[in-house]
Design an enzyme around this catalytic site. Structure first.
Site, short mmCIF file in Angstrom:
data_model
loop_
_atom_site.label_atom_id
_atom_site.label_comp_id
_atom_site.label_asym_id
_atom_site.label_seq_id
_atom_site.Cartn_x
_atom_site.Cartn_y
_atom_site.Cartn_z
N GLY A 31 0.82 -1.21 0.00
CA GLY A 31 0.00 0.00 0.00
C GLY A 31 0.85 1.27 0.00
N ALA A 32 0.22 2.40 0.41
CA ALA A 32 0.87 3.72 0.34
C ALA A 32 1.38 3.92 -1.10
CB ALA A 32 2.00 3.85 1.36
N HIS A 34 2.32 4.85 -4.94
CA HIS A 34 2.81 6.03 -5.66
C HIS A 34 2.99 5.62 -7.12
CE1 HIS A 34 6.66 4.00 -5.41
NE2 HIS A 34 6.60 4.03 -4.09
N GLY A 36 5.42 4.68 -8.79
CA GLY A 36 6.22 3.46 -8.99
C GLY A 36 5.32 2.23 -8.99
N HIS A 37 4.39 2.17 -8.02
CA HIS A 37 3.46 1.02 -7.98
C HIS A 37 2.55 1.02 -9.20
CE1 HIS A 37 4.18 1.70 -3.53
NE2 HIS A 37 4.46 0.43 -3.65
N GLN A 61 8.03 -9.10 7.90
CA GLN A 61 9.23 -8.53 7.27
C GLN A 61 9.73 -7.29 8.00
OE1 GLN A 61 6.99 -7.98 3.40
NE2 GLN A 61 8.35 -6.22 3.20
N GLY A 147 9.14 -4.12 -8.48
CA GLY A 147 10.02 -3.02 -8.88
C GLY A 147 11.48 -3.41 -8.74
N LYS A 149 13.57 -1.35 -8.01
CA LYS A 149 14.05 -0.49 -6.91
C LYS A 149 14.52 -1.35 -5.74
CE LYS A 149 13.74 3.04 -3.81
NZ LYS A 149 13.05 2.48 -2.68
N GLN A 153 15.37 -7.73 -3.11
CA GLN A 153 14.08 -8.41 -2.94
C GLN A 153 13.72 -9.21 -4.19
OE1 GLN A 153 10.42 -6.78 -1.00
NE2 GLN A 153 9.82 -6.30 -3.09
O1 PAF Z 1 7.94 -4.57 -1.88
C1 PAF Z 1 6.97 -4.68 -1.11
O2 PAF Z 1 6.10 -3.83 -1.06
C2 PAF Z 1 6.89 -5.89 -0.19
O3 PAF Z 1 8.13 -6.28 0.26
C3 PAF Z 1 6.12 -7.07 -0.83
C4 PAF Z 1 6.85 -7.62 -2.05
C5 PAF Z 1 4.73 -6.65 -1.20
C6 PAF Z 1 6.02 -8.22 0.19
O4 PAF Z 1 5.36 -7.82 1.36
#
Ligand code: PAF
Length: 287
Positions: A31-32, A34, A36-37, A61, A147, A149, A153
């Site tokens: 969420g939140a 922007h 990029g998403h 996490q 992403g 970015k 990950q």
């Molecule tokens: O990049 C993120 O927003 C988080 O790490 C993800 C991949 C949604 C996992 O919670």
């Protein structure tokens, strides 16, 4: 766009989307949202028949000293943004739905998780790998979009998907989408909102100093010296701490002291005004 918060409804809704052989692209987020998403949503829309986004602020996490409660939550705004991008379905489970009483499993991806953000945030990538594996199993997308970015990950998720056979034919492809940047070059991030105007202006030094370091490395300058100069430039511009500034193999994320045969990446995490910013850029072989 439909929003579902239970697994039963998610399964019914994704089955309906898949009718007639239509494909689903998954965009996992916390969420939140922007630009990029939204770029990820557009990439998913271009490649698949339907887009399913998820919003879940994943507690596993976050470390004990990281403020999970302070993570921005703005569901109504996020829903409006996803609707605007013609997202078909939003999966927004509660913590209890994702991790029911007695939940006891965790996925650990060694190697790619060990350095960089993994060293600074122990167990962070276990939490990411576990929740992304669950999201893949829950939504069963044809493609999933992340992403670049969060380069480490992405590497962790790709390794997990390969090792646990989550790739084709289950998740046909894991797509890394290039980082979206502000006009001054700063990578878009939900964390940029925490920067004061003074720190926001200084933060643009990060991509610019990285580009300079990359040009020097590609020109054959000594890597360690160049990285030290990059750190000095950031500290001089107002960053208070450099967590890491490293050249790494783009696939294994092993640290490099010189350009080798494979693709390389410059990865940086640095703190400014209490906010931790990360960025990464490709480094080309010398011509
Ligand atoms: O990049 C993120 O927003 C988080 O790490 C993800 C991949 C949604 C996992 O919670």
């Amino acid at each position: 766009m439909q929003t579902v918060t239970t697994l039963d409804l998610l399964r019914t809704s994704t089955a309906a989307l898949r009718a007639g052989g239509a494909t689903i692209g998954l965009v996992p987020t916390m969420g939140a949202l922007h630009q990029g998403h939204l770029t990820l949503v557009r990439a998913a829309r271009d490649a698949c028949d339907h887009v399913v986004a998820s919003i879940f602020v994943n507690p596993t996490q976050f470390g004990p000293n990281e403020d999970l409660d302070a993570y921005p939550r703005q569901l109504a705004e996020d829903q409006a943004m996803l609707e605007g991008e013609r997202c078909a379905l939003l999966w927004a489970p509660t913590v209890e739905e994702m991790y029911p009483e007695g939940f006891a499993s965790s996925i650990s991806v060694s190697g790619v998780s060990d350095n960089f953000c993994g060293a600074a945030r122990p167990s962070h990538f276990d939490g990411v790998a576990t929740v992304v594996c669950k999201l893949f199993n829950q939504v069963q997308p044809d493609m999933a979009f992340f992403g670049e970015k969060d380069f480490q990950q992405l590497a962790v998720i790709r390794t997990m998907a390969r090792d646990l056979d989550l790739t084709a034919p289950r998740v046909e492809a894991i797509i890394g989408v290039p980082t979206v940047r502000e006009p001054d070059g700063l990578a878009m991030s939900s964390r940029n909102r925490y920067l004061s105007s003074e720190h926001r202006a200084a933060a643009a030094t990060l991509p610019n100093a990285m580009r300079e370091a990359i040009a020097r490395i590609e020109d054959g300058d000594e890597v360690r010296e160049t990285l030290a100069a990059l750190e000095d430039a950031l500290l001089g511009a107002g960053f208070s701490q450099i967590d890491y500034a490293e050249l790494a193999d783009a696939r294994s994320l092993a640290k490099l002291d010189a350009l080798g045969a494979g693709d390389a990446r410059l990865l940086v995490a640095a703190r400014i005004g209490g906010t931790r910013l990360i960025d990464n850029m490709a480094v080309s072989q010398r011509a």
